[in-house]
Design a protein around this motif. Structure first.
Motif, short mmCIF file in Angstrom:
data_model
loop_
_atom_site.label_atom_id
_atom_site.label_comp_id
_atom_site.label_asym_id
_atom_site.label_seq_id
_atom_site.Cartn_x
_atom_site.Cartn_y
_atom_site.Cartn_z
N LEU A 270 0.82 -1.21 0.00
CA LEU A 270 0.00 0.00 0.00
C LEU A 270 0.85 1.26 0.00
O LEU A 270 0.43 2.30 -0.51
CB LEU A 270 -0.94 0.00 1.22
CG LEU A 270 -2.04 -1.06 1.23
CD1 LEU A 270 -2.81 -0.99 2.55
CD2 LEU A 270 -2.97 -0.89 0.05
N GLY A 271 2.04 1.18 0.59
CA GLY A 271 2.92 2.35 0.62
C GLY A 271 3.75 2.53 -0.63
O GLY A 271 3.96 3.66 -1.09
N MET A 272 4.21 1.43 -1.23
CA MET A 272 5.10 1.53 -2.37
C MET A 272 4.37 1.81 -3.68
O MET A 272 4.90 2.48 -4.57
CB MET A 272 5.90 0.23 -2.52
CG MET A 272 6.94 0.00 -1.45
SD MET A 272 8.25 1.26 -1.43
CE MET A 272 8.97 1.01 -3.04
N ALA A 273 3.14 1.32 -3.81
CA ALA A 273 2.41 1.46 -5.08
C ALA A 273 2.27 2.92 -5.51
O ALA A 273 2.62 3.27 -6.65
CB ALA A 273 1.04 0.79 -4.99
N PRO A 274 1.77 3.84 -4.66
CA PRO A 274 1.65 5.23 -5.11
C PRO A 274 3.00 5.90 -5.33
O PRO A 274 3.11 6.77 -6.21
CB PRO A 274 0.87 5.90 -3.97
CG PRO A 274 1.12 5.05 -2.78
CD PRO A 274 1.23 3.66 -3.30
N ALA B 286 4.13 4.89 -8.71
CA ALA B 286 3.29 5.58 -9.69
C ALA B 286 3.71 7.04 -9.86
O ALA B 286 3.72 7.57 -10.98
CB ALA B 286 1.82 5.49 -9.27
N ILE B 287 4.06 7.69 -8.76
CA ILE B 287 4.53 9.08 -8.83
C ILE B 287 5.86 9.16 -9.59
O ILE B 287 6.07 10.04 -10.43
CB ILE B 287 4.67 9.66 -7.42
CG1 ILE B 287 3.29 9.85 -6.79
CG2 ILE B 287 5.43 10.99 -7.45
CD1 ILE B 287 3.33 10.20 -5.33
N MET B 288 6.76 8.23 -9.30
CA MET B 288 8.05 8.20 -10.02
C MET B 288 7.83 7.98 -11.51
O MET B 288 8.48 8.63 -12.35
CB MET B 288 8.93 7.10 -9.44
CG MET B 288 9.36 7.31 -8.00
SD MET B 288 10.20 5.84 -7.35
CE MET B 288 10.27 6.23 -5.61
N ALA C 222 -0.74 4.62 -17.12
CA ALA C 222 -2.08 4.36 -16.59
C ALA C 222 -2.15 3.02 -15.87
O ALA C 222 -2.87 2.87 -14.87
CB ALA C 222 -3.12 4.41 -17.71
N CYS C 223 -1.37 2.06 -16.36
CA CYS C 223 -1.39 0.73 -15.74
C CYS C 223 -0.94 0.77 -14.29
O CYS C 223 -1.56 0.15 -13.41
CB CYS C 223 -0.50 -0.24 -16.53
SG CYS C 223 -1.18 -0.75 -18.12
N ILE C 224 0.14 1.51 -13.98
CA ILE C 224 0.63 1.53 -12.60
C ILE C 224 -0.31 2.32 -11.70
O ILE C 224 -0.48 2.00 -10.52
CB ILE C 224 2.07 2.08 -12.53
CG1 ILE C 224 2.65 1.89 -11.12
CG2 ILE C 224 2.14 3.53 -12.94
CD1 ILE C 224 2.75 0.45 -10.68
N TRP C 225 -0.98 3.34 -12.25
CA TRP C 225 -1.97 4.05 -11.44
C TRP C 225 -3.19 3.17 -11.18
O TRP C 225 -3.79 3.22 -10.09
CB TRP C 225 -2.38 5.36 -12.11
CG TRP C 225 -1.41 6.47 -11.84
CD1 TRP C 225 -0.56 7.06 -12.72
CD2 TRP C 225 -1.19 7.12 -10.57
NE1 TRP C 225 0.18 8.04 -12.09
CE2 TRP C 225 -0.18 8.09 -10.77
CE3 TRP C 225 -1.73 6.96 -9.30
CZ2 TRP C 225 0.29 8.91 -9.74
CZ3 TRP C 225 -1.27 7.77 -8.26
CH2 TRP C 225 -0.27 8.73 -8.50
N LEU C 226 -3.57 2.34 -12.16
CA LEU C 226 -4.67 1.41 -11.94
C LEU C 226 -4.28 0.33 -10.93
O LEU C 226 -5.13 -0.13 -10.15
CB LEU C 226 -5.08 0.78 -13.27
CG LEU C 226 -5.83 1.72 -14.22
CD1 LEU C 226 -5.97 1.07 -15.60
CD2 LEU C 226 -7.20 2.07 -13.65
N VAL C 227 -3.01 -0.07 -10.93
CA VAL C 227 -2.53 -0.99 -9.90
C VAL C 227 -2.71 -0.37 -8.53
O VAL C 227 -3.17 -1.01 -7.58
CB VAL C 227 -1.04 -1.35 -10.14
CG1 VAL C 227 -0.46 -2.05 -8.93
CG2 VAL C 227 -0.90 -2.23 -11.38
#
Length: 388
Positions: free
Chosen positions: A26-30, A33-35, A127-132
């Motif tokens: 939950l912490g690494m995903a956003p 995505a920001i990177m 978009a894929c990583i933001w959807l993840v």
């Protein structure tokens, strides 16, 4: 220990080990995505390297975490069939939604992100990583919805010896959910930020050749950790308004609560009063780096202490005021059966936790070179971090 205590211990051990993976996901995903967003906007090799490096750590943790999550599904059928029989029509709905979101949507989008490197159009890949990230949060939301129903069985009535859902909106607005879900999300952000800080401190203390890479990562980690700890504490304290009377009279729950609050307040002071004000100079202050490395495991301890307080405080109820833990236990179980499954589950999940740590530590020690993520992309340079 009798069969009930063994079954409770089994769920506590497997649930706690699984959540170690979840809180980091939950912490690494956003953050990844920001990177990736920065890389998509600028096209710079520095942002690509950061996306690939921290993205690889995320993928390792996610892949092993999925396996630990499978064990959790077995628990309800093996040891807690009484819960499934009495409240399966209500409790099972959010769990089914979580399965669809986590195992289908989230994993599908993550697969597209992993294998779409250099193949998908730039903005579609982003978009894929933001959807993840969004599906990861949706997965957490449904899990917290199910757990909150156990804390406060809103929206259900008893008919024919079973609970039936009569108001789905009551599940969505459950007083045990509205603050606990953002509390868990914020705890994940704090954990992800702290991992960035600790890993960057390790590399900077070694006087790595990638000074700028890890200096930027450390600053991002400090900002993320500061945001995370503020909202973690804020939503944590907000939950006290809806706590059932006597919930923390239980010794175990009181100890978990006290540990969580003490560690949380300490880390909040460290991040907000000491790290954030000196964020510009922190990467160069090598004397602080051992302390930052040592701080890395504390958010995980904090997360487990929080779950202990939340779950133990509900005893002896499985569903507060409706179903006791003893009545939720599957009939016919023997201490030997549960002890054997406890040893098996704990051994497998414990091994996965060790493997997760070893693989992530290996990536961190190696630094942003020879990364596997995106290595097969057309025109991939193999070590983009070395080009700046």
């Amino acid at each position: 220990m009798d069969v009930l205590d063994l079954a409770r211990t089994q769920f506590a051990v497997t649930g706690g080990l699984h959540f170690l993976f979840v809180v980091l996901t939950l912490g690494m995903a956003p953050l990844v995505a920001i990177m990736h967003t920065r890389w998509a906007l600028t096209g710079g090799p520095r942002h690509e390297a950061m996306t690939r490096f921290w993205g690889q750590i995320y993928v390792i943790n996610y892949a092993l975490g999925i396996v630990t999550g499978l064990v959790m599904e077995f628990q309800f059928g093996l040891a807690w069939s009484g819960l499934s029989h009495y409240a399966g029509d209500v409790f099972g709905a959010p769990l089914a939604m979580e399965t669809l979101v986590a195992f289908f949507l989230e994993s599908t989008f993550l697969g597209l992100w992993i294998f779409g490197w250099g193949r998908l159009p730039r903005w579609l890949h982003l978009a894929c990583i933001w959807l993840v990230t969004l599906t990861a949060y949706a997965s957490a939301f449904f899990i917290m919805m199910a757990n909150s129903f156990l804390q406060n069985p809103a929206g259900a009535v008893a008919r024919g010896g079973r609970l039936e859902l009569v108001d789905f909106g009551a599940l969505l607005t459950n007083k045990a959910l509205v603050f606990s879900f953002p509390h868990v999300v914020a705890a994940g952000l704090f954990t992800g930020g702290t991992v960035l800080i600790g890993a960057s401190a390790y590399q900077l203390r070694r006087r790595t050749e990638h000074q700028d890479f890890f200096a930027r990562s450390m600053r991002l980690g400090v900002v993320t950790a500061a945001i995370g700890i503020v909202f973690t504490m804020g939503f944590g304290y907000a939950q006290f308004a809806g706590v059932q009377e006597g919930k923390f009279d239980n010794t175990g729950a009181a100890l978990g609560l006290a540990l969580m609050m003490e560690i949380g307040q300490l880390l909040g002071l460290v991040v907000l009063l000491f790290l954030l004000p000196v964020i510009r100079w922190l990467p160069r202050w090598r004397w602080t780096h051992p302390l930052l490395i040592a701080m890395t495991p504390l958010p995980f301890v904090l997360a487990i202490a929080g779950w202990v307080a939340r779950e133990v405080g509900r005893q002896p109820w499985m569903i507060w005021g409706r179903l006791t833990v003893a009545d939720a236990l599957s009939p016919g179980l023997t201490p030997g059966m549960v002890a054997a499954s406890l040893a098996g589950f704990a051994g497998v999940l414990g091994l996965l936790a060790v493997v997760d740590y070893v693989l992530i530590a290996r990536v961190i020690r190696r630094g942003p070179r020879d990364l596997d993520l995106g290595a097969g992309a057309p025109g991939e340079t193999r070590a983009p971090a070395l080009s700046f």
